[in-house]
Design a protein around this motif. Structure first.
Motif, PDB file in Angstrom:
ATOM      1  N   LYS A 174      37.332  33.588  37.342  1.00 18.01           N
ATOM      2  CA  LYS A 174      39.201  34.372  37.750  1.00 18.01           C
ATOM      3  C   LYS A 174      39.929  33.101  38.722  1.00 18.01           C
ATOM      4  O   LYS A 174      41.124  33.138  39.244  1.00 18.01           O
ATOM      5  CB  LYS A 174      38.319  34.422  39.374  1.00 18.01           C
ATOM      6  N   SER A 175      39.764  31.690  37.535  1.00 21.54           N
ATOM      7  CA  SER A 175      40.754  31.148  38.503  1.00 21.54           C
ATOM      8  C   SER A 175      41.797  31.343  36.663  1.00 21.54           C
ATOM      9  O   SER A 175      42.291  30.446  36.796  1.00 21.54           O
ATOM     10  CB  SER A 175      40.213  29.382  37.900  1.00 21.54           C
ATOM     11  N   THR A 176      41.517  31.922  36.065  1.00 21.77           N
ATOM     12  CA  THR A 176      42.875  32.514  35.201  1.00 21.77           C
ATOM     13  C   THR A 176      43.458  33.250  35.300  1.00 21.77           C
ATOM     14  O   THR A 176      43.058  34.262  36.757  1.00 21.77           O
ATOM     15  CB  THR A 176      42.270  32.892  34.274  1.00 21.77           C
ATOM     16  N   TRP A 177      44.313  33.752  34.925  1.00 16.65           N
ATOM     17  CA  TRP A 177      45.793  34.489  35.979  1.00 16.65           C
ATOM     18  C   TRP A 177      44.699  35.909  35.001  1.00 16.65           C
ATOM     19  O   TRP A 177      45.150  37.038  35.810  1.00 16.65           O
ATOM     20  CB  TRP A 177      46.835  34.673  34.701  1.00 16.65           C
ATOM     21  N   SER A 178      44.155  36.134  33.897  1.00 14.28           N
ATOM     22  CA  SER A 178      43.803  37.261  33.150  1.00 14.28           C
ATOM     23  C   SER A 178      42.263  37.758  34.083  1.00 14.28           C
ATOM     24  O   SER A 178      42.442  39.016  34.688  1.00 14.28           O
ATOM     25  CB  SER A 178      43.526  37.057  32.117  1.00 14.28           C
ATOM     26  N   ALA A 180      41.700  36.536  37.765  1.00 13.34           N
ATOM     27  CA  ALA A 180      42.319  37.190  38.709  1.00 13.34           C
ATOM     28  C   ALA A 180      42.596  38.568  39.003  1.00 13.34           C
ATOM     29  O   ALA A 180      42.056  39.458  39.445  1.00 13.34           O
ATOM     30  CB  ALA A 180      43.100  36.178  39.390  1.00 13.34           C
ATOM     31  N   GLU A 181      43.794  38.871  37.857  1.00 11.66           N
ATOM     32  CA  GLU A 181      44.249  40.279  37.601  1.00 11.66           C
ATOM     33  C   GLU A 181      43.455  41.450  37.241  1.00 11.66           C
ATOM     34  O   GLU A 181      42.597  42.340  38.177  1.00 11.66           O
ATOM     35  CB  GLU A 181      45.059  40.407  36.925  1.00 11.66           C
ATOM     36  N   ARG A 184      41.132  41.909  40.761  1.00 10.06           N
ATOM     37  CA  ARG A 184      41.923  41.829  41.625  1.00 10.06           C
ATOM     38  C   ARG A 184      41.993  44.208  41.314  1.00 10.06           C
ATOM     39  O   ARG A 184      41.938  44.970  42.101  1.00 10.06           O
ATOM     40  CB  ARG A 184      43.493  41.660  41.603  1.00 10.06           C
ATOM     41  N   VAL A 207      42.765  31.651  45.860  1.00  8.68           N
ATOM     42  CA  VAL A 207      43.354  33.295  44.992  1.00  8.68           C
ATOM     43  C   VAL A 207      41.836  34.025  44.823  1.00  8.68           C
ATOM     44  O   VAL A 207      41.003  35.157  45.847  1.00  8.68           O
ATOM     45  CB  VAL A 207      44.208  33.474  44.138  1.00  8.68           C
ATOM     46  N   ASP A 208      40.923  32.984  44.487  1.00  8.51           N
ATOM     47  CA  ASP A 208      39.297  32.917  43.965  1.00  8.51           C
ATOM     48  C   ASP A 208      38.915  33.315  45.551  1.00  8.51           C
ATOM     49  O   ASP A 208      37.944  34.499  45.993  1.00  8.51           O
ATOM     50  CB  ASP A 208      38.675  31.921  43.479  1.00  8.51           C
TER      51      ASP A 208
END
Length: 248
Positions: A174-178, A180-181, A184, A207-208
């Motif tokens: 989840k530390s990467t953009w993909s 996390a997206e 979500r 964010v995480d």
């Protein structure tokens, strides 16, 4: 209307995602007790909501919180690794390193990391990472608070929750953009909408942390509705008397 709260630790202290009848609210507080107190207060009504009852300030009278799910070990082992930790690792596969082995209580009570390593090794045959030892303050904060809690409180692990949401273990952090997206989107599909600033502007919340609190809220809702399972089943119980299990 079922109200549940998912909780994760963060730099600011604790972040919570409160889900009330489809509405998602984020909260931040320096202590777990203060966070829960915030969640128990009336929340602003959802846009265009029509409720027959309202306070003079235009806020809905709150329903009691049914379940609080927290990403923190509840039930500290005495001499061996918890089954909950071992089963959580198996459930999430490639990202299993996100599950740390919960230290024994005696090790966490040691005043230094070096002493804690010796105690943990003597009782379990394993050492103790500095990261795990660093969680001792929050572990004991939860350990003390839960003894006074009047709401049902369960332990969760967000990556286990995400694996069940996706139907398979996730492979991107989840530390990467993909990553996390992806998380979500999984939460949004499950009715946990995390978009906009959520009232978190100015707070030291990553964010995480928010994603993990959202996953905890999803598992809390499953517990409240009677659809959750525990790892292990039944939970283990140690000398502290708490049923130790990760719920999803």
């Amino acid at each position: 209307m079922t109200r549940v709260l998912g909780v994760d630790a963060c730099k600011a202290g604790w972040v919570g995602v409160l889900r009330t009848d489809g509405q998602t609210t984020a909260l931040v507080a320096p202590t777990i007790a203060e966070l829960v107190k915030q969640a128990e207060q009336p929340q602003p009504p959802a846009p265009n909501a029509t409720q027959p009852l309202a306070t003079a300030a235009g806020r809905q009278p709150p329903e009691p919180i049914a379940v609080i799910a927290i990403d923190m070990p509840i039930g500290l082992p005495d001499t061996a690794p918890r089954q909950a930790d071992l089963l959580a690792r198996a459930a999430i596969g490639r990202l299993s390193s996100s599950v740390f082995t919960t230290p024994v209580r005696a090790a966490l009570q040691a005043p230094t990391h070096g002493e804690a390593v010796l105690v943990n090794r003597e009782l379990t045959g394993q050492g103790l990472s500095i990261q795990a030892y660093g969680l001792r303050a929050k572990l004991f904060e939860v350990d003390e608070w839960i003894r006074r809690a009047t709401t049902r409180v369960v332990e969760v692990h967000p990556e286990v929750s995400f694996a069940y949401l996706a139907g398979a273990p996730l492979t991107v952090r989840k530390s990467t953009w993909s990553g996390a997206e992806r998380r979500r989107a999984l939460l949004a599909d499950a009715g946990i909408q995390l978009s906009g600033d959520l009232g978190l502007a100015g707070h030291a919340v990553g964010v995480d942390d928010v994603l993990d609190a959202g996953a905890a809220a999803w598992s809390a809702l499953r517990v409240a509705e009677g659809n959750a399972i525990s790892l292990p089943n039944p939970p283990q119980t140690f000398t502290d008397g708490w049923p130790a299990a990760i719920w999803v």
